[in-house]
Design an enzyme around this catalytic site. Sequence first.
Site, PDB file in Angstrom:
ATOM      1  N   ARG A  37      24.556  43.329  12.578  1.00 29.17           N
ATOM      2  CA  ARG A  37      24.212  44.409  11.652  1.00 29.17           C
ATOM      3  C   ARG A  37      25.430  45.134  11.101  1.00 29.17           C
ATOM      4  O   ARG A  37      25.379  45.727  10.022  1.00 29.17           O
ATOM      5  CB  ARG A  37      23.275  45.402  12.328  1.00 29.17           C
ATOM      6  CG  ARG A  37      23.884  46.208  13.441  1.00 29.17           C
ATOM      7  CD  ARG A  37      22.874  47.186  14.021  1.00 29.17           C
ATOM      8  NE  ARG A  37      23.434  47.953  15.123  1.00 29.17           N
ATOM      9  CZ  ARG A  37      22.760  48.871  15.812  1.00 29.17           C
ATOM     10  NH1 ARG A  37      21.497  49.099  15.511  1.00 29.17           N
ATOM     11  NH2 ARG A  37      23.332  49.528  16.801  1.00 29.17           N
ATOM     12  N   HIS A 442      54.470  39.438  48.867  1.00 29.36           N
ATOM     13  CA  HIS A 442      55.008  40.737  49.273  1.00 29.36           C
ATOM     14  C   HIS A 442      56.224  41.084  48.418  1.00 29.36           C
ATOM     15  O   HIS A 442      57.037  40.216  48.133  1.00 29.36           O
ATOM     16  CB  HIS A 442      55.421  40.697  50.752  1.00 29.36           C
ATOM     17  CG  HIS A 442      56.079  41.955  51.237  1.00 29.36           C
ATOM     18  ND1 HIS A 442      55.358  43.097  51.531  1.00 29.36           N
ATOM     19  CD2 HIS A 442      57.393  42.257  51.447  1.00 29.36           C
ATOM     20  CE1 HIS A 442      56.204  44.041  51.925  1.00 29.36           C
ATOM     21  NE2 HIS A 442      57.437  43.555  51.884  1.00 29.36           N
TER      22      HIS A 442
END
Length: 468
Positions: A37, A442
Amino acid sequence: MPEPIRTQVVVLGAGPGGYSAAFRAADLGLSVTLVEREQRLGGVCLNVGCIPSKALLHVAKVIDEAAHTPGVGFGKPKVDLDGVRDQKDKVVKRLTDGLGGLARQRKVKVVYGSARFGGANSLQVDTADGALEVQFEHAIVATGSTPARIPGLPDDPRVMDSTGALALEDIPGKLLVIGGGYIGLEMATVYRALGSTVSVVEFMDGLLPGADADLVKPLAKRLSGQFADIRLKTKVTGVAAQKQGLKVTFEGPDGTADQVYDRVLVAVGRRPNGKDLGLEALGVQVDERGFIAVDAQRRTAVPSIFAIGDVAGEPMLAHKAVHEGKVAAEVIAGHKAAFQPLAIPAVVFTDPEIAWAGLTEAQAKKDGVAYEKAVFPWAANGRSLTLGRDEGLTKILFEPASRRVLGVGITGPGAGDLIAEGVLAIEMGADAEDLALTIHPHPTLSETLGMTAEVFDGSVTDIIAPKR
């Protein structure tokens, strides 16, 4: 009226769910027509939702990090509102243009206009050039949702919904956000960083209703020092438009109070767009809120019509709609497919971010589901300390007997990215040992997931594990 369009699949709505359904159906060899739309693809998420809000949240994050980086001083930021707005619009345009290209490459026909069902196999579309009929074998309704409204508010441009807030017309001196959910808090974060004095009012007894309280606590503590006011268990009983501002009347635990604001943002949720499509006349079940009833294949009570995304039920999230759209397209193409996720992640892109997936503690207690939990505080994570952010936490819920992961919750910077590992763990049926023995890099924030499993497993070394 011109000759009708004949197509195997018509999709109503070109948001993430709609265009994903259309593109998947085209890839499976079906002829597809996509009806939208608005005058560009992408739906609410891309144009006036997820994407532009995250572009603005990035600006807010840069401003905050510049102001709080230890040992480094910057001058007061000079906000070029036109520049911020232009960058946001460039991101949106790049993505919408990309969708147009993908549609053309897949030979998906795009029709712009408002649609309504004329029958179980026909659609009437009102376009700029007049009425058009689309005849189809199958339809997928992906019409999304619109911001919920509060009755009785004045018709005044200073009263905004999320779409108006993202337009970023100006930076109000004093902004009131009605609604302490994710939309309200994200936009409050943006406007505060850009210079507004922000207040939030929430009817429930805490921010982010539905999220576990321990996940929300670090955010609530941080926001209490950034916002001028956070009113909980309080409702707005009136808004009066005055020349000097919007006079808002509150009713809460301490009685009645008035305050004047330059703008008010209404962020009290969204309403599904399932009504006014002509579906009820065909036998499709649409409830009073606008949700369309569907089965695991996303099929409605009418075999030729499917529904996905916000109109097909909670949660109203773009990534849920995308997966539903692909399922609907595959079912139409004759594949065996169903939408049966074990976890749908939710992310609040505030600072800190909050993310969760699977079973929450609140839901477990409500439903009487047995669980055990483990929590790892980010104050014991090296990477979070290097970021100057120690308030985060990672929480995992486990099934007591099997030790299988039931739910994951994370609060902290990057939580929205980290939650993906939790979703995968739930979908794969991982248990505590699977996560604990997975070697995480890490120093990273992702380590907190493995360490939380170690807390449950009793093998954690970075903190003293609580006795179980």
